[in-house]
Design a protein around this motif. Structure first.
Motif, mmCIF file in Angstrom:
data_model
loop_
_atom_site.group_PDB
_atom_site.id
_atom_site.type_symbol
_atom_site.label_atom_id
_atom_site.label_comp_id
_atom_site.label_asym_id
_atom_site.label_seq_id
_atom_site.Cartn_x
_atom_site.Cartn_y
_atom_site.Cartn_z
ATOM 1 N N PRO A 178 45.109 17.445 -3.634
ATOM 2 C CA PRO A 178 46.458 17.824 -4.085
ATOM 3 C C PRO A 178 47.159 18.783 -3.134
ATOM 4 O O PRO A 178 48.391 18.830 -3.102
ATOM 5 C CB PRO A 178 46.194 18.494 -5.443
ATOM 6 C CG PRO A 178 44.762 18.898 -5.421
ATOM 7 C CD PRO A 178 44.061 17.876 -4.584
ATOM 8 N N GLU A 179 46.386 19.534 -2.333
ATOM 9 C CA GLU A 179 47.001 20.474 -1.398
ATOM 10 C C GLU A 179 47.764 19.758 -0.284
ATOM 11 O O GLU A 179 48.614 20.358 0.393
ATOM 12 C CB GLU A 179 45.940 21.394 -0.784
ATOM 13 C CG GLU A 179 44.928 20.733 0.131
ATOM 14 C CD GLU A 179 43.798 20.021 -0.618
ATOM 15 O OE1 GLU A 179 42.940 19.428 0.061
ATOM 16 O OE2 GLU A 179 43.782 20.068 -1.861
ATOM 17 N N LYS A 180 47.473 18.452 -0.086
ATOM 18 C CA LYS A 180 48.181 17.683 0.936
ATOM 19 C C LYS A 180 49.458 17.037 0.396
ATOM 20 O O LYS A 180 50.185 16.376 1.152
ATOM 21 C CB LYS A 180 47.260 16.606 1.522
ATOM 22 C CG LYS A 180 46.126 17.178 2.352
ATOM 23 C CD LYS A 180 45.314 16.077 3.020
ATOM 24 C CE LYS A 180 44.218 16.684 3.885
ATOM 25 N NZ LYS A 180 43.401 15.645 4.554
ATOM 26 N N MET A 181 49.715 17.192 -0.913
ATOM 27 C CA MET A 181 50.920 16.639 -1.520
ATOM 28 C C MET A 181 52.018 17.703 -1.561
ATOM 29 O O MET A 181 51.767 18.827 -1.990
ATOM 30 C CB MET A 181 50.627 16.146 -2.943
ATOM 31 C CG MET A 181 49.586 15.044 -3.002
ATOM 32 S SD MET A 181 50.168 13.544 -2.161
ATOM 33 C CE MET A 181 48.653 12.564 -2.179
ATOM 34 N N CYS A 182 53.215 17.339 -1.106
ATOM 35 C CA CYS A 182 54.311 18.311 -1.104
ATOM 36 C C CYS A 182 55.296 18.076 -2.243
ATOM 37 O O CYS A 182 56.106 18.957 -2.535
ATOM 38 C CB CYS A 182 55.032 18.312 0.238
ATOM 39 S SG CYS A 182 55.672 16.719 0.762
ATOM 40 N N GLN A 183 55.243 16.918 -2.904
ATOM 41 C CA GLN A 183 56.093 16.693 -4.064
ATOM 42 C C GLN A 183 55.572 15.498 -4.856
ATOM 43 O O GLN A 183 54.870 14.635 -4.335
ATOM 44 C CB GLN A 183 57.545 16.462 -3.654
ATOM 45 C CG GLN A 183 57.773 15.211 -2.812
ATOM 46 C CD GLN A 183 59.238 14.946 -2.514
ATOM 47 O OE1 GLN A 183 60.129 15.600 -3.048
ATOM 48 N NE2 GLN A 183 59.503 13.972 -1.662
ATOM 49 N N SER A 184 55.954 15.466 -6.133
ATOM 50 C CA SER A 184 55.627 14.333 -7.002
ATOM 51 C C SER A 184 56.540 14.405 -8.210
ATOM 52 O O SER A 184 57.116 15.456 -8.512
ATOM 53 C CB SER A 184 54.149 14.377 -7.447
ATOM 54 O OG SER A 184 53.887 15.569 -8.175
#
Length: 439
Positions: A202-208
């Motif tokens: 999840p730390e590699k996700m910037c938005q969702s």
């Protein structure tokens, strides 16, 4: 509302992934093409495609995207993924379960480890899904990055239900986090979070989040993985001549002012042509210089302004209903506009192809182009960008990959011969083994 928002969330840097439960892909393909063409995501997972082998490839193709599929039938189920042609991937059939409606793709990116991208659909009455789901995920190494999307049909709002608890146990077991926290399926009486995005990084996700697209009663869900340098989504740019300052009179005036004697006096035709073309191109460059333009996305030719306006109205009605769930009239208006759009698209598409086929009935080449646009094509649904490991490094360059494959096949025979053991005079006329062989 929905289309504009879907485009805005993909303006930032990164790999944009989307999922949408279409509840029958074919009637919605025109709108989906518009959405994907504008947003240009890295991959779009689709659940409940309702497809089988009878559906021609071109019926579901989207320009610039490969589309591996796992079909069920025309009555329900099925999944597919639209993958941008800039993305190299392997369709991991070895990870796919016959007991699930799922697909696994191994996405290959420069200077990073592969990403395992999965799409799953769980029918509401499937009681064995979690068993096979756990088994499928367990086949992937724990150090590999996973992004899983799908309509899981397990409501995250009902945390006390045993099905959710069992599901959460599996997520914790594989260190997966569910990113979607708002409603993804909205009807006039229910609001549930059953479309999920799972990741072990999840730390590699910037938005969702979710996007209100009124194509079905499911919202579109999306996430963005942080940017990988030198990767996807480059805009298509072409060179054209600017005719802003061009006029016929200026062009003729410049031609008449040129001294063409150097061309007339040439005795060599090739030299004369070189001189003529150089002079002519200089004139053209002066009055119509070259410039670069970015190609804009275009809609389907039958999607006229009336239909596009209706789509905006429909998505706005859905958005308003989400804000005011007590207003039953809003939901009725939304359903009415949604159904009308589907009828209008079918009618406009039929009229468009009917007129085109009639227009080209005496031109076999043009007629065949129209038939291919309808789906009569021999092309396969899945096209995969080839990536090879060359000299210890993963190579994405298509020319180098082609040269490497060519070298391999042109030298494979001689290389195999070199590896054969040497036999010194075993079968010469002086060899003692000849009698043994003959007798």
């Amino acid at each position: 509302m929905g289309l504009q928002k879907s485009v805005s969330v993909t303006k930032g840097k990164g790999l944009h992934f989307m999922h949408f439960n279409t509840r029958s892909l074919l009637p919605k393909i025109s709108e989906l093409r518009c959405l994907i063409s504008d947003a240009k995501p890295a991959a779009v997972a689709i659940s409940e495609t309702w497809l089988d082998e009878s559906v021609p490839d071109n019926e579901i193709n989207i320009q610039g995207y490969a589309v591996p599929c796992h079909d069920r039938d025309r009555e329900g189920g099925g999944v597919c993924v639209y993958v941008h042609n800039d993305i190299a991937f392997n369709n991991r059939l070895d990870l796919q379960s016959d007991c699930l409606e799922n697909l696994w793709l191994e996405i290959l990116l420069p200077k990073t480890k592969p990403i395992f991208f999965g799409v799953f659909y769980r029918p509401p009455d499937d009681t064995k899904f979690l068993t096979y789901f756990e088994d499928s995920i367990s086949k992937i190494r724990s150090d590999c990055e996973m992004i899983i999307m799908g309509d899981i049909n397990i409501d995250c709002f009902k945390k006390e239900v045993s099905l959710f608890k069992d599901y959460l146990h599996i997520l914790n077991l594989f260190d997966l986090r569910q990113l979607i926290t708002t409603a993804t399926r909205i009807t006039d009486t229910t609001s549930t979070c059953i479309d999920h995005i799972l990741t072990n990084n999840p730390e590699k996700m910037c938005q969702s989040g979710t996007i209100s697209i009124g194509l079905s009663d499911h919202l579109l869900i999306f996430c963005t993985r942080k940017a990988v340098r030198g990767q996807v989504g480059q805009h298509r740019v072409i060179n054209i001549r600017s005719t802003k300052n061009y006029s016929k009179d200026i062009f003729l005036s410049k031609l008449s002012s040129i001294n063409w004697s150097s061309v007339y006096k040439c005795t060599d035709v090739n030299h004369a042509w070189d001189l003529f073309s150089t002079i002519l191109l200089k004139i053209i460059d002066d009055i119509a210089p070259m410039k670069q333009i970015r190609l804009k996305s275009r809609t389907e030719p039958w999607m006229d302004d009336t239909i596009l306006d209706s789509i905006r109205t429909r998505d706005q009605l859905l958005y308003d209903f989400k804000e005011d769930r007590s207003n039953a009239d809003l939901y009725k208006q939304y359903c009415k506009v949604r159904n009308k759009i589907q009828r209008d698209i079918k009618r406009a598409k039929a009229e468009y192809f009917s007129s085109k086929i009639d227009e080209h009935k005496n031109n076999p080449k043009k007629l065949w182009q129209q038939l291919k646009a309808l789906g009569y094509s021999t092309k396969t649904k899945e096209q995969c960008k080839v990536v090879l490991e060359i000299d210890g490094e993963t190579c994405f360059d298509s020319t180098k990959v082609a040269d490497h494959i060519n070298t391999f096949y042109t030298t494979v025979a001689s290389n195999l011969v070199k590896k054969l053991p040497l036999t010194k005079n075993e079968f010469s006329t002086d060899s003692k083994k000849i009698p043994e062989v003959l007798f």
